[in-house]
Design an enzyme around this catalytic site. Structure first.
Site, mmCIF file in Angstrom:
data_model
loop_
_atom_site.group_PDB
_atom_site.id
_atom_site.type_symbol
_atom_site.label_atom_id
_atom_site.label_comp_id
_atom_site.label_asym_id
_atom_site.label_seq_id
_atom_site.Cartn_x
_atom_site.Cartn_y
_atom_site.Cartn_z
ATOM 1 N N ASP A 96 0.932 -1.188 -0.078
ATOM 2 C CA ASP A 96 0.067 -0.061 0.049
ATOM 3 C C ASP A 96 1.016 1.349 0.069
ATOM 4 O O ASP A 96 1.971 1.212 0.296
ATOM 5 C CB ASP A 96 -1.042 -0.264 1.366
ATOM 6 C CG ASP A 96 -1.683 1.206 1.380
ATOM 7 O OD1 ASP A 96 -2.147 1.684 0.664
ATOM 8 O OD2 ASP A 96 -1.570 1.567 2.678
ATOM 9 N N ASP A 112 -0.157 5.178 1.383
ATOM 10 C CA ASP A 112 -0.413 5.851 2.482
ATOM 11 C C ASP A 112 -0.462 4.941 4.056
ATOM 12 O O ASP A 112 -1.126 4.180 3.755
ATOM 13 C CB ASP A 112 -1.849 6.648 2.239
ATOM 14 C CG ASP A 112 -1.801 7.808 1.458
ATOM 15 O OD1 ASP A 112 -1.159 8.752 1.724
ATOM 16 O OD2 ASP A 112 -2.208 7.648 0.317
ATOM 17 N N ASP A 130 -1.846 -0.989 5.793
ATOM 18 C CA ASP A 130 -1.939 -0.307 7.031
ATOM 19 C C ASP A 130 -3.636 -0.310 7.483
ATOM 20 O O ASP A 130 -3.839 0.337 8.597
ATOM 21 C CB ASP A 130 -1.345 0.985 7.129
ATOM 22 C CG ASP A 130 -2.219 2.089 6.482
ATOM 23 O OD1 ASP A 130 -2.551 3.229 7.224
ATOM 24 O OD2 ASP A 130 -2.535 1.906 5.343
#
Length: 268
Positions: free
Chosen positions: A16, A18, A209
């Site tokens: 990922d 961000d 996250d």
């Protein structure tokens, strides 16, 4: 991890953006890749079968925010592929390919400001308190991190945004103090699964996250390949850590893991 080390050419490293490669910041336009993570990926790109970013960001935005002044950035990662907008866009070798925006996006774009005003939420684009709209072209995200009470603003938005999404043929993707309205039918799991098949992967690592990364974690599990899921941990999201094989301390921890993996693969 042993399978990746034994056969690097068959490994896909998926990530990922961000909260994984870039720290979460109050204004999403200020997000930038961790320089140590970028350097580690440049090393890894020459050692493994493929490095792929799977992100809700537009693919070109992830590349732009992955630039590192005076050092290697994401565009320098050998063979990097970016699957943006949850897989609807693809950046590869400097070129972006994508379908036209779905028709529902225009309706969402037009109605969001009025919806926020009706809820008594202040729209802000600066430092003052309020909610912000991030226009991704094929999706729109409403961030509450700058609101006076971010959690209360998020609760107030959930039902109205779900209604608007349903009426517009879109779906809501929840995240860390953000609700994103995006096209239905594609998620990080589908995107990652298709990429693994395309590359004939023999092992896979995926790091994320947020809740949107759960689908990618499930894709790793269902792939039947030797795989490892990595959570870039935060206090805001606990569900991902409960499903992860490894938990690291945010983007700095991801960078350290990638660097250690590059070191292990490059040998003494």
């Amino acid at each position: 991890m042993a399978a990746i080390k034994a056969d690097p050419a068959g490994a896909v490293i998926g990530l990922d953006f961000d909260g994984t490669l870039a720290p979460i910041v109050p204004d999403p336009a200020d997000a930038r890749v961790d320089p140590h993570a970028a350097s580690a990926l440049v090393r890894l790109g020459g050692l493994v079968g493929a490095v792929v970013l799977v992100t809700g960001r537009p693919a070109a935005t992830a590349i732009a925010y992955g630039a590192v002044p005076g050092g290697p950035g994401l565009a320098d990662v050998p063979g990097l592929v970016v699957l943006g907008q949850y897989g609807l866009e693809r950046w590869e070798a400097g070129q972006v390919t994508s379908p036209p925006p779905p028709p529902g996006v225009d309706r969402v774009r037009a109605e969001l400001p009025g919806l926020l005003a009706a809820l008594g939420l202040t729209l802000t684009g600066g430092e003052e308190p309020g909610v912000t709209i991030e226009d991704k072209g094929r999706a729109l995200a409403v961030h509450t991190r700058r609101a006076a009470d971010p959690e209360a603003a998020l609760r107030a938005l959930r039902e109205p945004l779900a209604k608007l999404a349903a009426e517009s043929g879109m779906q809501v993707e929840p995240g860390r103090l953000v609700l994103e309205l995006r096209p239905a039918g594609m998620d990080k799991g589908h995107a990652l699964s298709a990429f693994l098949a395309e590359r004939g992967a023999r092992s896979v690592l995926f790091a994320g996250d947020d809740l949107g990364d759960l689908a990618a974690f499930e894709a790793v599990r269902l792939s039947g390949l030797p795989g490892v899921t990595v959570c870039s941990a935060s206090l805001e999201v606990a569900a991902l850590a409960q499903r992860a094989d490894l938990i690291v301390d945010g983007p700095a921890g991801v960078a350290a893991l990638l660097s250690a993996l590059a070191g292990a693969l490059s040998g003494p």
